[in-house]
Design a protein around this motif. Structure first.
Motif, PDB file in Angstrom:
ATOM      1  N   GLN A   2       0.790  -0.612   1.308  1.00 57.64           N
ATOM      2  CA  GLN A   2       2.119  -0.368   1.973  1.00 57.64           C
ATOM      3  C   GLN A   2       2.899  -1.770   1.646  1.00 57.64           C
ATOM      4  O   GLN A   2       2.517  -2.408   1.025  1.00 57.64           O
ATOM      5  CB  GLN A   2       2.064  -0.093   3.518  1.00 57.64           C
ATOM      6  N   ARG A   3       4.320  -1.657   2.336  1.00 58.12           N
ATOM      7  CA  ARG A   3       4.873  -3.104   2.147  1.00 58.12           C
ATOM      8  C   ARG A   3       5.152  -3.493   3.871  1.00 58.12           C
ATOM      9  O   ARG A   3       5.481  -2.536   4.695  1.00 58.12           O
ATOM     10  CB  ARG A   3       6.488  -2.685   1.603  1.00 58.12           C
ATOM     11  N   ASP A   4       5.010  -4.875   4.158  1.00 61.18           N
ATOM     12  CA  ASP A   4       5.305  -5.206   5.328  1.00 61.18           C
ATOM     13  C   ASP A   4       7.058  -5.529   5.502  1.00 61.18           C
ATOM     14  O   ASP A   4       7.619  -5.044   4.644  1.00 61.18           O
ATOM     15  CB  ASP A   4       4.556  -6.553   5.738  1.00 61.18           C
ATOM     16  N   ASP A   5       7.434  -6.153   6.603  1.00 60.07           N
ATOM     17  CA  ASP A   5       8.784  -6.114   6.703  1.00 60.07           C
ATOM     18  C   ASP A   5       9.533  -7.194   5.854  1.00 60.07           C
ATOM     19  O   ASP A   5      10.710  -7.187   5.718  1.00 60.07           O
ATOM     20  CB  ASP A   5       8.947  -6.818   8.442  1.00 60.07           C
ATOM     21  N   ASP A   6       8.652  -7.964   5.107  1.00 62.43           N
ATOM     22  CA  ASP A   6       9.465  -8.809   4.327  1.00 62.43           C
ATOM     23  C   ASP A   6       8.959  -8.471   2.608  1.00 62.43           C
ATOM     24  O   ASP A   6       9.484  -8.916   1.830  1.00 62.43           O
ATOM     25  CB  ASP A   6       8.573 -10.459   4.232  1.00 62.43           C
TER      26      ASP A   6
END
Length: 284
Positions: free
Chosen positions: A213-217
């Motif tokens: 997945q991708r984090d908030d950054d």
């Protein structure tokens, strides 16, 4: 009739209820099967009937997920007594638990990481001593998956685990997927982690899948979901481990989106191929 309890240095799979009948009818070639202890803590019923039959054909490894070895609260003595009974009843070749905590006011459906401090070391070792004394055998300790690091930590994870081994005499279960996930999330070298790990004490390896997945950054964040096939970089890291340790019992883990039995057996055979190649190189 029980077969030899010892676990061979081969690929195995986690035993799932979806596969009970297929395993008994097709008898796939596997080094061993592993169960989650908490799925067999009832006194009887279909799970035990199937397990008794399957245990007659394959070596068995017993893997616990609910002891909360890293928790600060006292161990659940009822849970510990059930683990002791399972070990007595099925005589598994290996018995393991997690370096994590999973209870507070109630059971938490996750295995949560710990700060690596002297205080943590003391209660983890005390709990392992209690488990090994109660069960009457060595326990293997599995390295966790990490999504964050603690500012309080005064040891690296590998150094902490080595101290636990030296104090308690426990063995180790090395989850290679966990190492890869933690290294990706926390941006350290997975190979350097392996090189610093107390590999001489490892008696079993776990291989599993993860979700990217991708984090908030916008950075890559890997989630240990046990719901995917083993990724190619994890296979590569596994080969690096086996180059250092020699062949070891290797489990394919799949706890979500469980595929047909043949797919898991195929991954176990992929592990077997790596183990055979290593064994050949060692005698060449």
């Amino acid at each position: 009739m029980r077969i030899d309890a010892s676990i061979p240095a081969r690929g195995g799979i986690g035993l799932k209820a979806e596969h009970y009948r297929d395993i008994l009818s097709t008898a796939p070639e596997l080094g061993f099967v592993e169960i989650h202890a908490e799925n067999y803590m009832g006194a009887g019923g279909p799970p035990h009937r199937y397990l008794e039959a399957i245990r007659g054909n394959y070596p068995l490894s017993l893997h616990g997920v609910g002891l909360s070895i890293g928790g600060t609260r006292p161990l659940d003595l009822t849970h510990l007594a059930r683990l002791k009974e399972l070990n007595r009843r099925y005589e598994p070749g290996l018995f393991s638990e997690h370096l994590a905590w999973s209870t507070h006011e109630s059971y938490l459906a996750d295995l949560l990481p710990l700060p690596y401090t002297d205080e943590t070391l003391a209660h983890v070792c005390s709990h392992i001593d209690q488990v090994q004394e109660a069960v009457g055998r060595q326990m293997l300790l599995e390295n966790p998956t990490s999504y964050l690091s603690f500012a309080e930590s005064t040891y690296s994870e590998a150094a902490f685990i080595e101290k636990v081994v030296r104090r308690t005499g426990c063995g180790l279960l090395l989850d290679v997927n966990n190492v890869f996930i933690s290294a990706t999330n926390l941006k350290f070298s997975a190979h350097a982690y392996i090189d610093a790990y107390p590999l001489a004490h490892v008696k079993e390896i776990h291989l599993g899948g993860h979700d990217a997945q991708r984090d908030d950054d916008g950075e890559t964040l890997l989630i240990d979901d046990h719901g995917h096939a083993v990724a190619d970089p994890v296979w590569d890291l596994y080969a690096h481990v086996i180059d250092k340790t020699g062949p070891l019992a290797t489990l394919i883990e799949r706890d979500a989106d469980v595929p047909p039995l043949a797919e898991l057996v195929g991954e176990a055979r992929q592990a077997d191929a790596i183990l055979r190649q290593n064994a050949v190189r060692r005698v060449a």
